[in-house]
Design a protein around this motif. Structure first.
Motif, short mmCIF file in Angstrom:
data_model
loop_
_atom_site.label_atom_id
_atom_site.label_comp_id
_atom_site.label_asym_id
_atom_site.label_seq_id
_atom_site.Cartn_x
_atom_site.Cartn_y
_atom_site.Cartn_z
N VAL A 195 0.87 -1.17 0.00
CA VAL A 195 0.00 0.00 0.00
C VAL A 195 0.91 1.22 0.00
CG1 VAL A 195 -1.81 1.25 1.22
CG2 VAL A 195 -1.78 -1.24 1.27
N THR A 196 0.66 2.14 -0.92
CA THR A 196 1.53 3.31 -1.08
C THR A 196 0.69 4.57 -1.04
OG1 THR A 196 3.04 2.03 -2.46
CG2 THR A 196 3.19 4.42 -2.62
N ALA A 197 1.20 5.59 -0.33
CA ALA A 197 0.58 6.92 -0.33
C ALA A 197 1.58 7.88 -0.96
CB ALA A 197 0.25 7.36 1.09
N SER A 198 1.06 8.78 -1.79
CA SER A 198 1.91 9.74 -2.47
C SER A 198 1.28 11.12 -2.35
CB SER A 198 2.05 9.34 -3.94
OG SER A 198 2.80 10.29 -4.65
N VAL A 199 2.10 12.11 -2.07
CA VAL A 199 1.61 13.49 -1.95
C VAL A 199 2.52 14.42 -2.75
CG1 VAL A 199 0.52 13.21 0.31
CG2 VAL A 199 2.92 13.90 0.18
N LYS A 200 1.94 15.51 -3.19
CA LYS A 200 2.69 16.59 -3.84
C LYS A 200 2.55 17.79 -2.92
CE LYS A 200 2.76 19.13 -8.22
NZ LYS A 200 2.07 19.25 -9.51
N VAL A 201 3.68 18.33 -2.46
CA VAL A 201 3.65 19.41 -1.47
C VAL A 201 4.44 20.61 -1.99
CG1 VAL A 201 4.07 20.05 0.94
CG2 VAL A 201 3.59 17.66 0.36
N ALA A 202 3.84 21.79 -1.88
CA ALA A 202 4.53 23.04 -2.24
C ALA A 202 4.91 23.77 -0.97
CB ALA A 202 3.63 23.90 -3.12
N PHE A 203 6.19 24.07 -0.81
CA PHE A 203 6.70 24.81 0.36
C PHE A 203 7.17 26.19 -0.08
CE2 PHE A 203 7.46 20.35 1.33
CZ PHE A 203 7.09 20.23 2.66
#
Length: 195
Positions: free
Chosen positions: A183-191
């Protein structure tokens, strides 16, 4: 990386052992009379349901009555009915011999599942964001900047990768050994970037 922000993807995965298995057992009857094929198929499905209820949760599909084709064209009618059996993964090997001894003509499966994949995916989101933060920290440092506040987060999962079971045949029942499911979770985050 732009002048004032950096956007990265974070990833987190976990292997989980499947907890359920599903089989599909089919009965097929042929006859020139569609009604006779249907009646015999229905009777056999009832026997399959009765026998397989001892090894799992049973549900039935509708019985299909359709032309049977041979080399020279139509060759009567066939009725096909199916039973789905869902059981604990540890009992998956018991379904195949039960279905065959109850008269199944075709058997498909097992398909293994982990019932709380969504819950695991939610737990992995924090790890995926932490992974994104580590990457963004490295990028910011390489650019001589400091990492600031989060400006945007986009979820990209969870994803489940299922593998088939390793099947070893024995005299009684197949020895089924399901592989772990990822099971994989992926996120795209802008800092924001500072300094």
């Amino acid at each position: 990386m732009t002048d004032d922000r950096v956007t990265v993807c974070g990833l987190a995965s976990r292997g989980v052992a499947p907890d359920t298995a599903t089989w599909r057992a089919e009965a097929v009857e042929t006859d020139d009379d569609p009604r006779a094929a249907f009646d015999r198929c229905t009777s056999r499905l009832n026997a399959l349901v009765e026998r397989l209820a001892a090894v799992g949760d049973v549900s039935t599909d509708s019985v299909r009555v359709e032309p049977r084709w041979e080399e020279n064209g139509p060759g009567g009618t066939q009725a096909i009915g199916a039973v789905q059996v869902r059981c604990p993964a540890a009992m998956a090997g018991e379904v195949a011999p039960a279905a065959m001894s109850a008269g199944a003509d075709r058997l498909r499966g097992p398909v293994f599942e982990y019932n709380d994949a969504a819950g695991v995916g939610e737990e992995l989101l924090a790890e995926a964001v932490a992974d994104a933060r580590r990457k963004a920290d490295r990028l910011a440092a390489a650019a001589g900047r400091r990492l600031g506040a989060v400006r945007a987060i986009e979820e990209r999962g969870p994803f489940e990768e299922f593998e088939d079971a390793v099947v070893k045949m024995s005299a009684d029942a197949p020895d089924l050994r399901p592989r772990e499911q990822l099971v994989t979770a992926s996120v795209k985050v802008a800092f924001e970037l500072e300094g």
